[in-house]
Design an enzyme around this catalytic site. Structure first.
Site, PDB file in Angstrom:
ATOM      1  N   THR A  72      -0.399 -48.613 -60.338  1.00  0.00           N
ATOM      2  CA  THR A  72       0.885 -48.995 -61.058  1.00  0.00           C
ATOM      3  C   THR A  72       1.512 -47.776 -61.446  1.00  0.00           C
ATOM      4  O   THR A  72       2.830 -47.681 -61.437  1.00  0.00           O
ATOM      5  CB  THR A  72       0.591 -49.963 -62.589  1.00  0.00           C
ATOM      6  OG1 THR A  72      -0.278 -51.034 -61.918  1.00  0.00           O
ATOM      7  CG2 THR A  72       1.738 -50.314 -63.153  1.00  0.00           C
ATOM      8  N   ASN A 149      -0.693 -57.404 -50.147  1.00  0.00           N
ATOM      9  CA  ASN A 149      -1.862 -57.767 -50.864  1.00  0.00           C
ATOM     10  C   ASN A 149      -2.223 -59.446 -50.824  1.00  0.00           C
ATOM     11  O   ASN A 149      -3.323 -59.620 -50.987  1.00  0.00           O
ATOM     12  CB  ASN A 149      -1.969 -57.144 -52.325  1.00  0.00           C
ATOM     13  CG  ASN A 149      -0.709 -57.628 -52.984  1.00  0.00           C
ATOM     14  OD1 ASN A 149       0.427 -57.080 -52.490  1.00  0.00           O
ATOM     15  ND2 ASN A 149      -0.653 -58.385 -53.962  1.00  0.00           N
ATOM     16  N   GLN A 177      -3.573 -51.196 -50.512  1.00  0.00           N
ATOM     17  CA  GLN A 177      -4.442 -52.350 -49.811  1.00  0.00           C
ATOM     18  C   GLN A 177      -5.100 -51.757 -48.491  1.00  0.00           C
ATOM     19  O   GLN A 177      -5.625 -52.711 -47.764  1.00  0.00           O
ATOM     20  CB  GLN A 177      -3.803 -53.725 -49.603  1.00  0.00           C
ATOM     21  CG  GLN A 177      -3.679 -54.442 -51.055  1.00  0.00           C
ATOM     22  CD  GLN A 177      -4.654 -54.904 -51.888  1.00  0.00           C
ATOM     23  OE1 GLN A 177      -5.932 -55.036 -51.032  1.00  0.00           O
ATOM     24  NE2 GLN A 177      -4.807 -55.303 -53.252  1.00  0.00           N
ATOM     25  N   SER A 197      -5.455 -46.633 -55.395  1.00  0.00           N
ATOM     26  CA  SER A 197      -6.138 -47.019 -56.781  1.00  0.00           C
ATOM     27  C   SER A 197      -7.534 -47.087 -56.525  1.00  0.00           C
ATOM     28  O   SER A 197      -8.054 -47.398 -55.406  1.00  0.00           O
ATOM     29  CB  SER A 197      -5.652 -48.365 -56.927  1.00  0.00           C
ATOM     30  OG  SER A 197      -6.163 -49.075 -57.841  1.00  0.00           O
ATOM     31  N   GLY A 198      -8.271 -46.802 -57.441  1.00  0.00           N
ATOM     32  CA  GLY A 198      -9.692 -46.608 -57.155  1.00  0.00           C
ATOM     33  C   GLY A 198     -10.511 -48.019 -56.994  1.00  0.00           C
ATOM     34  O   GLY A 198     -11.175 -48.270 -56.108  1.00  0.00           O
ATOM     35  N   CYS A 325       1.095 -66.981 -62.809  1.00  0.00           N
ATOM     36  CA  CYS A 325       1.347 -68.004 -63.756  1.00  0.00           C
ATOM     37  C   CYS A 325       2.006 -67.619 -64.968  1.00  0.00           C
ATOM     38  O   CYS A 325       1.910 -66.632 -65.719  1.00  0.00           O
ATOM     39  CB  CYS A 325      -0.145 -68.471 -64.422  1.00  0.00           C
ATOM     40  SG  CYS A 325      -0.428 -69.898 -65.109  1.00  0.00           S
TER      41      CYS A 325
HETATM   42  N1  PMP Z   1      -0.287 -52.168 -55.437  1.00  0.00           N
HETATM   43  C1  PMP Z   1      -0.769 -53.239 -54.850  1.00  0.00           C
HETATM   44  C2  PMP Z   1      -0.452 -53.620 -53.429  1.00  0.00           C
HETATM   45  C3  PMP Z   1      -1.890 -54.049 -55.495  1.00  0.00           C
HETATM   46  O1  PMP Z   1      -2.668 -54.602 -54.991  1.00  0.00           O
HETATM   47  C4  PMP Z   1      -2.236 -53.313 -56.969  1.00  0.00           C
HETATM   48  C5  PMP Z   1      -3.410 -53.913 -57.607  1.00  0.00           C
HETATM   49  N2  PMP Z   1      -3.096 -55.428 -57.983  1.00  0.00           N
HETATM   50  C6  PMP Z   1      -1.600 -52.547 -57.404  1.00  0.00           C
HETATM   51  C7  PMP Z   1      -0.230 -51.821 -56.684  1.00  0.00           C
HETATM   52  C8  PMP Z   1      -1.745 -51.965 -58.845  1.00  0.00           C
HETATM   53  O2  PMP Z   1      -2.847 -51.217 -58.806  1.00  0.00           O
HETATM   54  P1  PMP Z   1      -3.795 -50.622 -60.327  1.00  0.00           P
HETATM   55  O3  PMP Z   1      -4.518 -52.076 -60.610  1.00  0.00           O
HETATM   56  O4  PMP Z   1      -4.482 -49.511 -59.938  1.00  0.00           O
HETATM   57  O5  PMP Z   1      -2.570 -50.526 -61.104  1.00  0.00           O
END
Ligand code: PMP
Length: 380
Positions: A72, A149, A177, A197-198, A325
């Site tokens: 994010t 995602n 993803q 993302s980890g 939601c």
């Molecule tokens: N981009 C995508 C495509 C995601 O699936 C996610 C996680 N839901 C994020 C960004 C955000 O990642 P993070 O949880 O590390 O902030």
């Protein structure tokens, strides 16, 4: 009964090898990487080793990697930087994650900058005619995720990158993803930045990174001690960074084994659903080459996704709604809406996502529970 977890696209369980690598940095080594004495130098080395691990796996210079608190933040960092870099329209695909769409919307609304959208086809793949229209707008930013995602569709990053290579357009790719699931490695020429993302690849939550080509300057969101070359101030999350480095390397090294496991889980699940006579439809690309294995967006006609999710939860299976939601009522998923799915089928859809370390047999087990819940509890 043991629960079956089918929401790996939301978050995946940490890999024990990652936890092992992180443990010394939580228990024993307490140094701050900015400190000049031995404890600090040790922590600095761990951070830089992880940076090298990620850079090598992506075949990019290590100095172009910035650690963040997750994807994010990495997405916001890229979008705010692109906004500073160029004057034109901010364009994002219609199926981006909210961390992209909300940042673009915020900048558009607060600065009066025009916003554009890249449309997708009914399979959830970006339409190149829409890209050509967007290019006419002379965009400052194009944001296109590598893999969606919700439906698992793989986006034509190479083709889009070719269109913008050599230009001043900032092409940002949310690759969260893709790692460990899609054949996606080195960012092709034309891509300016990329986020990871980890916790989607067996690493810890609260850590991520932004790779950004050095010709595209990062405009910091935080100021302070000048960490991360002044791009992201704040004491580094050493254990998280070590975990991200290890998780990232494992995801690259084990790509084909992970893809094979995800495909096997997906097919045993689908075979069991068919064998049980369950009525369902699948959203997303029909061809396997256009989607990652292990992500299924399914509609069970006549059953609201929300009801199915709650009933399955009570029976030990965790799945997710694509829909968000808000104020107590399920909203249709914007991703499915962008793919042209009508409101009712949209609300009847759920996301099922398998994990690369998940035991074989869990797909079959889950399909049996879904069959029983639909038949016995939801009278479908
Ligand atoms: N981009 C995508 C495509 C995601 O699936 C996610 C996680 N839901 C994020 C960004 C955000 O990642 P993070 O949880 O590390 O902030």
């Amino acid at each position: 009964m043991k629960r079956v977890y089918l929401d790996h696209n939301a978050t995946s369980p940490p890999d024990p090898r990652v936890l092992l690598a992180m443990e010394p940095w939580l228990r024993e080594h307490c140094g701050n990487p900015s400190s000049l004495y031995a404890e600090g130098r040790l922590a600095r080395r761990a951070v830089e080793d992880a940076r090298d691990e990620i850079a090598q796996a992506m075949a990019v210079p290590a100095r172009e990697i910035t650690f963040t608190s997750g994807a994010t933040e990495a997405n916001s960092l890229a979008i705010f930087s692109a906004h500073q870099h160029g004057r034109g329209t901010l364009v994002a695909s219609a199926i981006e994650h909210p961390s992209i769409l909300a940042a673009v919307k915020h900048l558009g609304e607060s600065t009066g900058r025009p916003i554009g959208t890249l449309a997708v086809d009914e399979a959830g793949v970006v339409r190149l005619d829409s890209l050509y229209e967007a290019l006419e707008l002379n965009p400052a930013l194009l944001a296109l995720m590598a893999v969606n995602n919700e439906v698992g569709s793989i986006q034509p990053i190479d083709a889009v990158a070719r269109q913008v290579a050599g230009s001043n357009i900032w092409l940002h790719v949310d690759a969260v993803q893709a790692w460990g699931k899609a054949d996606f490695g080195t960012p092709p020429p034309g891509v300016s930045s990329l986020s990871i993302s980890g916790h989607k690849i067996g690493g810890p939550k609260g850590i991520g990174a932004l790779w950004c080509h050095e010709e595209f300057p990062i405009a910091a969101l935080f100021w302070g001690g000048g960490q991360e070359r002044g791009r992201r101030a704040g004491t580094e999350n050493v254990a998280g960074i070590v975990g991200l480095g290890r998780a990232f390397r494992l995801a690259r090294e084990e790509l084909s084994a992970r893809q094979a496991r995800l495909s096997a889980l997906e097919s045993e699940f689908l075979v069991a659903l068919h064998r049980n006579g369950v009525n369902f439809e699948r959203h997303g690309p029909a061809t396997a080459a256009l989607r990652i294995p292990g992500t299924l967006n399914l509609r069970f006609p006549g059953v609201r996704g929300e009801r199915l999710m709650i009933a399955l939860d009570l029976d030990g299976v965790a799945i997710s709604l694509g829909s968000a939601c808000s104020s107590g009522a399920a909203e249709p998923s914007p991703v499915l809406r962008a793919m042209g799915v009508e409101k009712l089928p949209n609300l009847e859809s759920v996301r099922i996502s398998f994990g690369a370390t998940q035991a074989l047999g869990e797909g079959t087990e889950a399909a049996q529970v879904i069959h029983d819940v639909l038949r016995l509890k939801l009278n479908s």
